[in-house]
Scaffold this motif. Structure first.
Motif, PDB file in Angstrom:
ATOM      1  N   PRO A 192       1.095  -1.821  -0.067  1.00  0.00           N
ATOM      2  CA  PRO A 192       0.374   0.168   0.022  1.00  0.00           C
ATOM      3  C   PRO A 192       0.604   1.373   0.153  1.00  0.00           C
ATOM      4  O   PRO A 192       1.782   1.094   0.553  1.00  0.00           O
ATOM      5  CB  PRO A 192      -0.771   0.168   1.130  1.00  0.00           C
ATOM      6  CG  PRO A 192      -0.783  -1.485   1.795  1.00  0.00           C
ATOM      7  CD  PRO A 192       0.646  -2.243   0.793  1.00  0.00           C
ATOM      8  N   PRO A 193       0.085   2.572  -0.133  1.00  0.00           N
ATOM      9  CA  PRO A 193       0.368   3.779  -1.071  1.00  0.00           C
ATOM     10  C   PRO A 193       1.197   4.512   0.588  1.00  0.00           C
ATOM     11  O   PRO A 193       0.737   4.095   1.381  1.00  0.00           O
ATOM     12  CB  PRO A 193       0.092   4.841  -2.066  1.00  0.00           C
ATOM     13  CG  PRO A 193      -1.190   3.979  -1.711  1.00  0.00           C
ATOM     14  CD  PRO A 193      -0.322   2.453  -1.177  1.00  0.00           C
ATOM     15  N   GLY A 194       2.567   5.022   0.943  1.00  0.00           N
ATOM     16  CA  GLY A 194       2.516   5.405   2.253  1.00  0.00           C
ATOM     17  C   GLY A 194       2.904   4.542   3.346  1.00  0.00           C
ATOM     18  O   GLY A 194       2.860   5.281   4.698  1.00  0.00           O
ATOM     19  N   GLU A 195       2.999   3.177   3.120  1.00  0.00           N
ATOM     20  CA  GLU A 195       2.964   2.035   4.238  1.00  0.00           C
ATOM     21  C   GLU A 195       4.252   1.161   4.786  1.00  0.00           C
ATOM     22  O   GLU A 195       5.109   1.448   3.356  1.00  0.00           O
ATOM     23  CB  GLU A 195       1.891   1.325   4.349  1.00  0.00           C
ATOM     24  CG  GLU A 195       1.116   2.213   4.649  1.00  0.00           C
ATOM     25  CD  GLU A 195      -0.460   1.289   4.921  1.00  0.00           C
ATOM     26  OE1 GLU A 195      -0.105   0.098   5.348  1.00  0.00           O
ATOM     27  OE2 GLU A 195      -1.094   1.560   4.633  1.00  0.00           O
ATOM     28  N   GLU A 196       4.933   0.885   5.895  1.00  0.00           N
ATOM     29  CA  GLU A 196       5.483  -0.080   5.025  1.00  0.00           C
ATOM     30  C   GLU A 196       5.014  -1.828   5.797  1.00  0.00           C
ATOM     31  O   GLU A 196       4.833  -1.230   6.208  1.00  0.00           O
ATOM     32  CB  GLU A 196       6.134   0.258   6.892  1.00  0.00           C
ATOM     33  CG  GLU A 196       7.890  -0.298   7.338  1.00  0.00           C
ATOM     34  CD  GLU A 196       8.909   0.167   8.384  1.00  0.00           C
ATOM     35  OE1 GLU A 196       9.061  -1.369   8.848  1.00  0.00           O
ATOM     36  OE2 GLU A 196       9.647   1.072   8.219  1.00  0.00           O
ATOM     37  N   THR A 197       5.003  -2.278   4.990  1.00  0.00           N
ATOM     38  CA  THR A 197       4.495  -3.758   5.280  1.00  0.00           C
ATOM     39  C   THR A 197       6.136  -4.750   4.826  1.00  0.00           C
ATOM     40  O   THR A 197       6.477  -4.594   4.269  1.00  0.00           O
ATOM     41  CB  THR A 197       3.926  -3.840   3.764  1.00  0.00           C
ATOM     42  OG1 THR A 197       3.405  -2.846   3.618  1.00  0.00           O
ATOM     43  CG2 THR A 197       2.739  -4.926   3.417  1.00  0.00           C
ATOM     44  N   THR A 198       5.566  -5.946   5.518  1.00  0.00           N
ATOM     45  CA  THR A 198       6.354  -7.260   5.849  1.00  0.00           C
ATOM     46  C   THR A 198       5.711  -8.518   5.576  1.00  0.00           C
ATOM     47  O   THR A 198       4.504  -8.290   5.438  1.00  0.00           O
ATOM     48  CB  THR A 198       6.998  -7.007   7.476  1.00  0.00           C
ATOM     49  OG1 THR A 198       7.477  -6.563   7.689  1.00  0.00           O
ATOM     50  CG2 THR A 198       7.223  -8.980   6.730  1.00  0.00           C
ATOM     51  N   VAL A 199       6.133  -9.125   4.114  1.00  0.00           N
ATOM     52  CA  VAL A 199       5.318 -10.295   3.519  1.00  0.00           C
ATOM     53  C   VAL A 199       6.415 -11.148   3.445  1.00  0.00           C
ATOM     54  O   VAL A 199       7.367 -11.164   3.536  1.00  0.00           O
ATOM     55  CB  VAL A 199       5.757  -9.466   1.855  1.00  0.00           C
ATOM     56  CG1 VAL A 199       4.362 -11.213   1.706  1.00  0.00           C
ATOM     57  CG2 VAL A 199       4.842  -8.227   1.253  1.00  0.00           C
ATOM     58  N   THR A 200       5.274 -12.130   4.128  1.00  0.00           N
ATOM     59  CA  THR A 200       5.894 -13.743   4.109  1.00  0.00           C
ATOM     60  C   THR A 200       6.069 -14.654   3.003  1.00  0.00           C
ATOM     61  O   THR A 200       4.190 -14.598   2.953  1.00  0.00           O
ATOM     62  CB  THR A 200       6.183 -13.954   5.185  1.00  0.00           C
ATOM     63  OG1 THR A 200       4.739 -14.270   6.208  1.00  0.00           O
ATOM     64  CG2 THR A 200       5.996 -12.577   6.795  1.00  0.00           C
ATOM     65  N   ALA A 201       6.650 -15.524   3.113  1.00  0.00           N
ATOM     66  CA  ALA A 201       6.298 -16.225   2.309  1.00  0.00           C
ATOM     67  C   ALA A 201       6.920 -17.777   1.879  1.00  0.00           C
ATOM     68  O   ALA A 201       7.916 -17.792   2.828  1.00  0.00           O
ATOM     69  CB  ALA A 201       6.599 -16.439   0.550  1.00  0.00           C
ATOM     70  N   ASP A 202       6.787 -19.256   3.166  1.00  0.00           N
ATOM     71  CA  ASP A 202       6.683 -19.884   3.225  1.00  0.00           C
ATOM     72  C   ASP A 202       7.322 -21.239   1.690  1.00  0.00           C
ATOM     73  O   ASP A 202       6.450 -21.672   0.806  1.00  0.00           O
ATOM     74  CB  ASP A 202       6.657 -21.144   4.479  1.00  0.00           C
ATOM     75  CG  ASP A 202       6.062 -19.846   5.522  1.00  0.00           C
ATOM     76  OD1 ASP A 202       5.497 -20.841   5.774  1.00  0.00           O
ATOM     77  OD2 ASP A 202       6.526 -19.498   5.553  1.00  0.00           O
ATOM     78  N   PHE A 203       8.149 -21.852   1.892  1.00  0.00           N
ATOM     79  CA  PHE A 203       8.846 -22.820   0.993  1.00  0.00           C
ATOM     80  C   PHE A 203       8.723 -23.885   1.642  1.00  0.00           C
ATOM     81  O   PHE A 203      10.224 -24.754   2.779  1.00  0.00           O
ATOM     82  CB  PHE A 203       9.592 -22.356  -0.034  1.00  0.00           C
ATOM     83  CG  PHE A 203       9.334 -20.795  -0.735  1.00  0.00           C
ATOM     84  CD1 PHE A 203       9.411 -21.497  -1.907  1.00  0.00           C
ATOM     85  CD2 PHE A 203       9.551 -20.621  -0.382  1.00  0.00           C
ATOM     86  CE1 PHE A 203       8.573 -19.581  -2.847  1.00  0.00           C
ATOM     87  CE2 PHE A 203       9.133 -18.998  -0.963  1.00  0.00           C
ATOM     88  CZ  PHE A 203       8.901 -19.114  -2.231  1.00  0.00           C
ATOM     89  N   ARG A 204       8.682 -25.116   1.251  1.00  0.00           N
ATOM     90  CA  ARG A 204       8.670 -26.626   1.822  1.00  0.00           C
ATOM     91  C   ARG A 204       9.899 -26.929   1.190  1.00  0.00           C
ATOM     92  O   ARG A 204      10.010 -27.376  -0.141  1.00  0.00           O
ATOM     93  CB  ARG A 204       7.465 -27.514   2.419  1.00  0.00           C
ATOM     94  CG  ARG A 204       8.293 -28.477   2.391  1.00  0.00           C
ATOM     95  CD  ARG A 204       6.463 -29.900   2.971  1.00  0.00           C
ATOM     96  NE  ARG A 204       6.080 -29.248   3.392  1.00  0.00           N
ATOM     97  CZ  ARG A 204       5.534 -28.817   5.074  1.00  0.00           C
ATOM     98  NH1 ARG A 204       6.315 -29.236   5.468  1.00  0.00           N
ATOM     99  NH2 ARG A 204       3.855 -28.210   5.411  1.00  0.00           N
ATOM    100  N   ALA A 205      11.282 -27.831   1.812  1.00  0.00           N
ATOM    101  CA  ALA A 205      12.627 -29.358   1.204  1.00  0.00           C
ATOM    102  C   ALA A 205      11.667 -29.409   0.403  1.00  0.00           C
ATOM    103  O   ALA A 205      10.729 -30.107   1.267  1.00  0.00           O
ATOM    104  CB  ALA A 205      13.431 -28.785   2.094  1.00  0.00           C
ATOM    105  N   SER A 206      11.961 -30.291  -0.774  1.00  0.00           N
ATOM    106  CA  SER A 206      11.280 -31.219  -0.833  1.00  0.00           C
ATOM    107  C   SER A 206      12.042 -32.572  -0.979  1.00  0.00           C
ATOM    108  O   SER A 206      12.107 -33.643  -1.279  1.00  0.00           O
ATOM    109  CB  SER A 206      10.748 -31.661  -2.452  1.00  0.00           C
ATOM    110  OG  SER A 206      11.805 -30.575  -3.541  1.00  0.00           O
ATOM    111  N   GLU A 207      13.199 -31.813  -0.438  1.00  0.00           N
ATOM    112  CA  GLU A 207      14.310 -33.350  -0.265  1.00  0.00           C
ATOM    113  C   GLU A 207      15.346 -32.218   0.400  1.00  0.00           C
ATOM    114  O   GLU A 207      15.549 -31.500   0.578  1.00  0.00           O
ATOM    115  CB  GLU A 207      15.505 -33.679  -1.586  1.00  0.00           C
ATOM    116  CG  GLU A 207      15.842 -32.388  -2.309  1.00  0.00           C
ATOM    117  CD  GLU A 207      16.968 -32.515  -3.591  1.00  0.00           C
ATOM    118  OE1 GLU A 207      16.599 -33.707  -3.850  1.00  0.00           O
ATOM    119  OE2 GLU A 207      16.735 -31.468  -4.347  1.00  0.00           O
ATOM    120  N   THR A 208      16.399 -33.199   0.984  1.00  0.00           N
ATOM    121  CA  THR A 208      17.412 -32.728   2.116  1.00  0.00           C
ATOM    122  C   THR A 208      18.828 -31.912   1.277  1.00  0.00           C
ATOM    123  O   THR A 208      19.294 -31.945   0.763  1.00  0.00           O
ATOM    124  CB  THR A 208      17.861 -33.458   2.519  1.00  0.00           C
ATOM    125  OG1 THR A 208      17.102 -34.889   3.450  1.00  0.00           O
ATOM    126  CG2 THR A 208      19.105 -32.978   3.518  1.00  0.00           C
TER     127      THR A 208
END
Length: 158
Positions: free
Chosen positions: A53-69
């Motif tokens: 959004p304009p004029g704001e501080e925003t934190t975005v998160t996204a998770d990714f699962r490891a399909s292998e070691t």
């Protein structure tokens, strides 16, 4: 597939000196003395679900699962000018919140090298957590222009 024969321990950045390497190719590194063989793979974790959004501080998160070691030996971030902080951490389990990588400089993000490699086990999640400051009067989304934003983690593992 590109085969590299090394006498010294293999360092991922050395491949950039080879003109015919393409980022989507896997490669095999051979350590001549002990005959260690690893197939290296590229990390490309990208979140395109960004709306600032304009004029704001925003934190975005996204998770990714490891399909292998994953034995991670290099990490670096990619984002644009509205990025204040780019964090990478373990999400969930006993290691929840463990910091793997951090950058405060979108223009010159650090390239982290891990020796010994950082181990992320199959099924564990890696969380990208990026904070942006949208100082403009327009909503900013993911895009390819410098006025847009990105949230990408690159690296290498075996």
């Amino acid at each position: 597939m590109l085969v590299i024969n090394c006498i010294k321990p293999f360092v991922f950045e050395d491949i950039y000196k080879i003109s015919d390497f393409h980022h989507k190719n896997a490669f095999i590194a051979h350590e001549s003395i002990n005959t260690l063989n690893y197939t290296s793979k590229i990390i490309n974790m990208s979140n395109t679900d960004i709306e600032l959004p304009p004029g704001e501080e925003t934190t975005v998160t996204a998770d990714f699962r490891a399909s292998e070691t994953m034995n991670i030996f290099q990490l670096f971030s990619h984002s644009h000018e509205k990025t204040i902080e780019f964090r990478v951490e373990i999400a969930g389990g006993k290691r929840d919140g463990e910091l793997l990588y951090i950058s405060y400089d979108w223009e010159h993000p650090p390239v982290m090298k891990f020796d010994p490699p950082l181990v992320v086990k199959r099924g564990e999640k890696i969380r990208l957590k990026t904070t942006y400051n949208n100082w403009t009067d327009q909503t900013v989304t993911f895009g390819l222009r410098s006025t847009d934003e990105m949230m990408i983690l690159f690296g290498a593992y075996y």
